[in-house]
Design a protein around this motif. Sequence first.
Motif, PDB file in Angstrom:
ATOM      1  N   ALA A 107     -10.786   6.415  -4.868  1.00 49.30           N
ATOM      2  CA  ALA A 107     -11.275   7.555  -4.090  1.00 49.30           C
ATOM      3  C   ALA A 107     -10.331   8.748  -4.180  1.00 49.30           C
ATOM      4  O   ALA A 107     -10.768   9.898  -4.025  1.00 49.30           O
ATOM      5  CB  ALA A 107     -11.465   7.145  -2.634  1.00 49.30           C
ATOM      6  N   CYS A 108      -9.051   8.496  -4.447  1.00 48.26           N
ATOM      7  CA  CYS A 108      -8.095   9.596  -4.593  1.00 48.26           C
ATOM      8  C   CYS A 108      -8.471  10.490  -5.766  1.00 48.26           C
ATOM      9  O   CYS A 108      -8.387  11.724  -5.675  1.00 48.26           O
ATOM     10  CB  CYS A 108      -6.678   9.052  -4.796  1.00 48.26           C
ATOM     11  SG  CYS A 108      -6.000   8.158  -3.381  1.00 48.26           S
ATOM     12  N   ARG A 124       0.819  -1.227   0.000  1.00 49.49           N
ATOM     13  CA  ARG A 124       0.000   0.000   0.000  1.00 49.49           C
ATOM     14  C   ARG A 124       0.849   1.273   0.000  1.00 49.49           C
ATOM     15  O   ARG A 124       0.551   2.212  -0.751  1.00 49.49           O
ATOM     16  CB  ARG A 124      -0.949  -0.007   1.202  1.00 49.49           C
ATOM     17  CG  ARG A 124      -1.923   1.187   1.222  1.00 49.49           C
ATOM     18  CD  ARG A 124      -2.731   1.168   2.494  1.00 49.49           C
ATOM     19  NE  ARG A 124      -3.475  -0.071   2.638  1.00 49.49           N
ATOM     20  CZ  ARG A 124      -3.727  -0.653   3.810  1.00 49.49           C
ATOM     21  NH1 ARG A 124      -3.273  -0.120   4.926  1.00 49.49           N
ATOM     22  NH2 ARG A 124      -4.416  -1.782   3.861  1.00 49.49           N
ATOM     23  N   ARG A 183     -10.778   0.516  -4.120  1.00 47.30           N
ATOM     24  CA  ARG A 183     -11.740   1.560  -3.779  1.00 47.30           C
ATOM     25  C   ARG A 183     -11.028   2.759  -3.165  1.00 47.30           C
ATOM     26  O   ARG A 183     -11.355   3.916  -3.468  1.00 47.30           O
ATOM     27  CB  ARG A 183     -12.799   1.029  -2.816  1.00 47.30           C
ATOM     28  CG  ARG A 183     -13.909   0.237  -3.473  1.00 47.30           C
ATOM     29  CD  ARG A 183     -15.132   0.134  -2.586  1.00 47.30           C
ATOM     30  NE  ARG A 183     -14.843  -0.480  -1.306  1.00 47.30           N
ATOM     31  CZ  ARG A 183     -14.925  -1.775  -1.055  1.00 47.30           C
ATOM     32  NH1 ARG A 183     -15.282  -2.605  -2.022  1.00 47.30           N
ATOM     33  NH2 ARG A 183     -14.652  -2.260   0.137  1.00 47.30           N
ATOM     34  N   ARG A 184     -10.071   2.465  -2.307  1.00 47.82           N
ATOM     35  CA  ARG A 184      -9.291   3.543  -1.687  1.00 47.82           C
ATOM     36  C   ARG A 184      -8.483   4.291  -2.740  1.00 47.82           C
ATOM     37  O   ARG A 184      -8.371   5.529  -2.681  1.00 47.82           O
ATOM     38  CB  ARG A 184      -8.368   2.932  -0.627  1.00 47.82           C
ATOM     39  CG  ARG A 184      -7.506   3.916   0.118  1.00 47.82           C
ATOM     40  CD  ARG A 184      -6.849   3.244   1.301  1.00 47.82           C
ATOM     41  NE  ARG A 184      -5.864   4.120   1.943  1.00 47.82           N
ATOM     42  CZ  ARG A 184      -5.263   3.842   3.098  1.00 47.82           C
ATOM     43  NH1 ARG A 184      -5.555   2.718   3.734  1.00 47.82           N
ATOM     44  NH2 ARG A 184      -4.384   4.690   3.608  1.00 47.82           N
ATOM     45  N   TRP A 185      -7.941   3.555  -3.699  1.00 43.90           N
ATOM     46  CA  TRP A 185      -7.156   4.160  -4.779  1.00 43.90           C
ATOM     47  C   TRP A 185      -8.033   5.030  -5.670  1.00 43.90           C
ATOM     48  O   TRP A 185      -7.686   6.171  -5.990  1.00 43.90           O
ATOM     49  CB  TRP A 185      -6.497   3.031  -5.577  1.00 43.90           C
ATOM     50  CG  TRP A 185      -5.580   3.463  -6.671  1.00 43.90           C
ATOM     51  CD1 TRP A 185      -4.292   3.906  -6.559  1.00 43.90           C
ATOM     52  CD2 TRP A 185      -5.875   3.463  -8.069  1.00 43.90           C
ATOM     53  NE1 TRP A 185      -3.778   4.180  -7.803  1.00 43.90           N
ATOM     54  CE2 TRP A 185      -4.712   3.919  -8.740  1.00 43.90           C
ATOM     55  CE3 TRP A 185      -7.003   3.112  -8.817  1.00 43.90           C
ATOM     56  CZ2 TRP A 185      -4.657   4.043 -10.123  1.00 43.90           C
ATOM     57  CZ3 TRP A 185      -6.950   3.232 -10.192  1.00 43.90           C
ATOM     58  CH2 TRP A 185      -5.785   3.685 -10.836  1.00 43.90           C
ATOM     59  N   GLU A 230      -2.469   9.375  -2.346  1.00 43.99           N
ATOM     60  CA  GLU A 230      -3.246  10.091  -1.330  1.00 43.99           C
ATOM     61  C   GLU A 230      -2.510  11.360  -0.891  1.00 43.99           C
ATOM     62  O   GLU A 230      -3.129  12.427  -0.728  1.00 43.99           O
ATOM     63  CB  GLU A 230      -3.508   9.185  -0.133  1.00 43.99           C
ATOM     64  CG  GLU A 230      -4.480   8.059  -0.420  1.00 43.99           C
ATOM     65  CD  GLU A 230      -4.667   7.113   0.748  1.00 43.99           C
ATOM     66  OE1 GLU A 230      -5.746   6.502   0.857  1.00 43.99           O
ATOM     67  OE2 GLU A 230      -3.724   6.979   1.561  1.00 43.99           O
ATOM     68  N   THR A 272     -11.045  -3.599  -1.763  1.00 42.90           N
ATOM     69  CA  THR A 272     -10.990  -2.524  -0.767  1.00 42.90           C
ATOM     70  C   THR A 272      -9.846  -1.569  -1.076  1.00 42.90           C
ATOM     71  O   THR A 272      -9.994  -0.343  -0.978  1.00 42.90           O
ATOM     72  CB  THR A 272     -10.819  -3.106   0.641  1.00 42.90           C
ATOM     73  OG1 THR A 272     -11.973  -3.903   0.973  1.00 42.90           O
ATOM     74  CG2 THR A 272     -10.681  -2.012   1.683  1.00 42.90           C
ATOM     75  N   GLU A 273      -8.690  -2.118  -1.447  1.00 44.93           N
ATOM     76  CA  GLU A 273      -7.554  -1.276  -1.783  1.00 44.93           C
ATOM     77  C   GLU A 273      -7.845  -0.433  -3.031  1.00 44.93           C
ATOM     78  O   GLU A 273      -7.507   0.756  -3.080  1.00 44.93           O
ATOM     79  CB  GLU A 273      -6.307  -2.142  -2.036  1.00 44.93           C
ATOM     80  CG  GLU A 273      -5.814  -2.892  -0.811  1.00 44.93           C
ATOM     81  CD  GLU A 273      -5.372  -1.964   0.299  1.00 44.93           C
ATOM     82  OE1 GLU A 273      -4.410  -1.200   0.102  1.00 44.93           O
ATOM     83  OE2 GLU A 273      -6.004  -1.982   1.365  1.00 44.93           O
ATOM     84  N   ILE A 309      -0.646   3.397  -3.179  1.00 45.69           N
ATOM     85  CA  ILE A 309      -1.813   4.163  -2.760  1.00 45.69           C
ATOM     86  C   ILE A 309      -1.430   5.374  -1.914  1.00 45.69           C
ATOM     87  O   ILE A 309      -1.882   6.494  -2.170  1.00 45.69           O
ATOM     88  CB  ILE A 309      -2.804   3.275  -1.990  1.00 45.69           C
ATOM     89  CG1 ILE A 309      -3.380   2.201  -2.915  1.00 45.69           C
ATOM     90  CG2 ILE A 309      -3.937   4.120  -1.404  1.00 45.69           C
ATOM     91  CD1 ILE A 309      -4.350   1.264  -2.252  1.00 45.69           C
TER      92      ILE A 309
END
Length: 216
Positions: A152-153, A86, A148-150, A94, A145-146, A90
């Motif tokens: 979201a940036c 991560r 989605r976080r990526w 962020e 999940t990872e 990611i």
Amino acid sequence: MAAVAKDSGGRPATPPARAGRPRSSAKGEQTRARLIAAARTLLAGEASEGFTTRNVAALSGVSHGMCHYHFQDRTDLVLAVIEDIRPEWITPLETAVRAPGPFAERAERVVQLLGRPEGPELSHLHSALHWQALNDTRVRASLETEYRRWRACFVALFQVLADERGEGLDPRPLGLAVAAAVDGLAAMDSLGADGGTEPILRTLIRTLAAGARSEP
């Protein structure tokens, strides 16, 4: 580091009990790190069928029993690798989006970051993790999940544009469009295509930003 608290007798006070699991020993953390590093090496290698807990233990110089002490099965090892990488893909994104500055400045940071070629190990790891996700629901859930976080940036990046314009601009479709384009460019790069990721991505973001309209 905080000073050790003292009781009235001048002896170190008994530290308060910690909630949850106790901290692992430094040696245990080192062993765990060695196992994760070996798992990364095997996953990124050409012979993915060799990814077993026994082979991970052998490569790391740790007993097979000790491997299972830290990781119940090979899925646990894959999940640990997903978490381990991560900070390499990611977290920098962020940071680029969250750092101060107007939309144009943040977008340029993102373009320059993503324009750098991904190292072969990380590229192979992503491919291997996608393959693992096809055959393991726990890996698939963790990897999604990872991602989605990526993704979201990119939505957060266009949220900055929406805030600047102060108009009801929906950042989600714009951010997801760029995320999808970055995925495609990464796939091209992995095949050795010299498409010029940085100028393509810069043009895309500027075009979307210029043509974005507020909701009626």
